[in-house]
Structure formats: structure tokens, C-alpha cells
Design a protein around this motif. Sequence first.
Motif, PDB file in Angstrom:
ATOM      1  N   VAL A 163       1.514  -4.269  -2.843  1.00  0.00           N
ATOM      2  CA  VAL A 163       1.486  -3.691  -4.756  1.00  0.00           C
ATOM      3  C   VAL A 163       2.923  -3.565  -4.979  1.00  0.00           C
ATOM      4  CG1 VAL A 163       1.124  -1.681  -5.870  1.00  0.00           C
ATOM      5  CG2 VAL A 163      -1.163  -2.576  -4.203  1.00  0.00           C
ATOM      6  N   TYR A 164       2.518  -4.379  -6.345  1.00  0.00           N
ATOM      7  CA  TYR A 164       4.461  -4.048  -6.321  1.00  0.00           C
ATOM      8  C   TYR A 164       4.500  -2.759  -7.390  1.00  0.00           C
ATOM      9  CZ  TYR A 164       5.060  -8.581  -4.750  1.00  0.00           C
ATOM     10  OH  TYR A 164       4.303  -9.944  -3.752  1.00  0.00           O
ATOM     11  N   ASP A 165       5.671  -2.281  -7.027  1.00  0.00           N
ATOM     12  CA  ASP A 165       5.903  -1.084  -8.479  1.00  0.00           C
ATOM     13  C   ASP A 165       7.370  -2.008  -8.563  1.00  0.00           C
ATOM     14  OD1 ASP A 165       3.480   0.306  -8.231  1.00  0.00           O
ATOM     15  OD2 ASP A 165       3.953   1.834  -6.448  1.00  0.00           O
ATOM     16  N   ALA A 166       7.738  -0.706  -9.141  1.00  0.00           N
ATOM     17  CA  ALA A 166       9.238  -0.430 -10.059  1.00  0.00           C
ATOM     18  C   ALA A 166      10.301  -1.373  -9.490  1.00  0.00           C
ATOM     19  CB  ALA A 166       9.364   1.132 -10.719  1.00  0.00           C
ATOM     20  N   ASN A 167      10.194  -0.071  -7.926  1.00  0.00           N
ATOM     21  CA  ASN A 167      10.996  -0.966  -7.341  1.00  0.00           C
ATOM     22  C   ASN A 167      10.841  -0.430  -5.246  1.00  0.00           C
ATOM     23  OD1 ASN A 167      11.234   1.994  -6.859  1.00  0.00           O
ATOM     24  ND2 ASN A 167      13.293   2.665  -6.415  1.00  0.00           N
ATOM     25  N   LYS A 168       9.310  -0.604  -5.806  1.00  0.00           N
ATOM     26  CA  LYS A 168       9.068  -0.427  -4.491  1.00  0.00           C
ATOM     27  C   LYS A 168       7.975  -1.622  -4.246  1.00  0.00           C
ATOM     28  CE  LYS A 168       6.198   2.718  -3.619  1.00  0.00           C
ATOM     29  NZ  LYS A 168       5.021   4.483  -3.561  1.00  0.00           N
ATOM     30  N   VAL A 169       7.478  -2.209  -2.406  1.00  0.00           N
ATOM     31  CA  VAL A 169       6.352  -2.658  -2.689  1.00  0.00           C
ATOM     32  C   VAL A 169       6.057  -2.366  -1.608  1.00  0.00           C
ATOM     33  CG1 VAL A 169       5.763  -4.899  -1.740  1.00  0.00           C
ATOM     34  CG2 VAL A 169       7.838  -4.551  -3.553  1.00  0.00           C
ATOM     35  N   SER A 170       4.626  -2.548  -1.422  1.00  0.00           N
ATOM     36  CA  SER A 170       3.762  -1.418  -0.422  1.00  0.00           C
ATOM     37  C   SER A 170       2.817  -3.333   0.222  1.00  0.00           C
ATOM     38  CB  SER A 170       2.753  -0.897  -0.748  1.00  0.00           C
ATOM     39  OG  SER A 170       3.927   1.124  -1.251  1.00  0.00           O
ATOM     40  N   LEU A 171       2.334  -3.153   1.654  1.00  0.00           N
ATOM     41  CA  LEU A 171       2.222  -3.931   1.872  1.00  0.00           C
ATOM     42  C   LEU A 171       0.863  -3.477   3.022  1.00  0.00           C
ATOM     43  CD1 LEU A 171       2.431  -7.896   3.340  1.00  0.00           C
ATOM     44  CD2 LEU A 171       1.474  -5.781   4.498  1.00  0.00           C
ATOM     45  N   SER A 172      -0.431  -3.606   2.848  1.00  0.00           N
ATOM     46  CA  SER A 172      -1.512  -3.116   3.829  1.00  0.00           C
ATOM     47  C   SER A 172      -2.037  -4.199   4.292  1.00  0.00           C
ATOM     48  CB  SER A 172      -2.551  -1.891   2.586  1.00  0.00           C
ATOM     49  OG  SER A 172      -3.457  -1.742   3.760  1.00  0.00           O
ATOM     50  N   HIS A 173      -1.826  -4.210   6.420  1.00  0.00           N
ATOM     51  CA  HIS A 173      -2.808  -5.296   6.884  1.00  0.00           C
ATOM     52  C   HIS A 173      -3.836  -4.635   7.768  1.00  0.00           C
ATOM     53  CE1 HIS A 173      -4.244  -8.789   8.588  1.00  0.00           C
ATOM     54  NE2 HIS A 173      -2.607  -9.838   8.480  1.00  0.00           N
ATOM     55  N   LYS A 174      -5.331  -5.038   6.747  1.00  0.00           N
ATOM     56  CA  LYS A 174      -6.923  -3.581   7.260  1.00  0.00           C
ATOM     57  C   LYS A 174      -6.441  -4.945   8.223  1.00  0.00           C
ATOM     58  CE  LYS A 174      -7.725  -2.734   2.165  1.00  0.00           C
ATOM     59  NZ  LYS A 174      -9.364  -2.906   1.900  1.00  0.00           N
TER      60      LYS A 174
END
Length: 187
Positions: A163-174
Motif C-alpha cells: 500500500v502506497y500512501d503520501a510518504n509511506k509504503v507498507s508491505l505485508s507478506h502473508k
Amino acid sequence: MSRAIIATLLFLGLILTGCSAVTRPEQQVNITAQGSLTLLPVPQVLRGTQITQLLRASYGDDSYELIIQLEFARERLSVIAMSVEGLPIFEQVYYSDGRLITHQFLAGAGPEPSYMLADIQLVHWPLQQLQYSIHGAELSERVSSDTTTRIVSEGGESTIIIVYDANKVSLSHKQRGYKLELIRLEE
């Protein structure tokens, strides 16, 4: 000098100097149970750029914070990791011919290089290039007014969510059970 002092100095010297290795990681990296990603050279759109990010990683009950600097050049991707206090942890340089040079400044530090390179490419490479390099899994992207979401799925089930937000990227590897949060430190 006593033997204990000499032994301590030698031990500290080994830790501070670290170690280096030149390897060739697998070009096909398993990113899901059945899916793989063929590692790609740095795309034209990223060449000449540099990104510094705060990396927050969690795996089970453990969590870590590192500062990661990525440098995208014509023939290489350089990754430098340091503690939030500024102490160097590792450096990895991946060349477009498949060579990987790793410098570890702390014994046992650093993630599996091929997994790290795959995650970097999944986050930063253009979608069109990635779609041709993924086998046995599907990559899709959804864009809304304030976020973009990339999903790697296998058999209809989401495995990796970015998920890409304004200044942050979150990666979830289930499947592997880890989460990464990348917060941009410079504009």
C-alpha cells in the motif's frame, strides 16, 4: 598486555571490519509458494535517483527499525542499511549482470539478499515490467484517490499486499509472516 585484553581487541576488530562476499543470487526468487519473480535490472525511470527511508520491520513478536538508502544507477542497485543511531549494518550492491557484492558490518546482519531484492523490486519497479517477470502468481494494482495498492495473489488469494500512501509504503507478506513499513526521509 594480558591475554584477555588482546582477545577483546581482536574480537572488536573482527566485528568492526565486517566481512565481504561476492555472490550470484538466484535470478528466480520465490515470492509465494508457487510464484517467482525474475530479478530485473534497474529500470530507466529510476536511474539516477536515490531514496532514504526509515524501515520498520516486524516478524512475529520481533520488530526492528533501520535507515535504508537505495541508489538506483544504470548498471546497479545499491542498498545501504544502518541503525537509527547511524551505525552501518550492511551494504549490498546488485549489478544488472547478476553479481551481488555484500559487506556486512555486523556478523549475521541483513536479510536474505534475494528476498530483499525481490521486495525492493516489487515496491519500486514499474508495474508493467514486473508483470512480465512474475511467474506462477498474479500482480495487480488498484488506484484510489489517496492510495495505490499492489497485490500479488496466488490461486485467487492475496499473498503480498503493498500500500502506497503520501510518504509511506507498507508491505505485508502473508506467507512469510512479516510486515515492512517504509517512511520516506527526504523529498
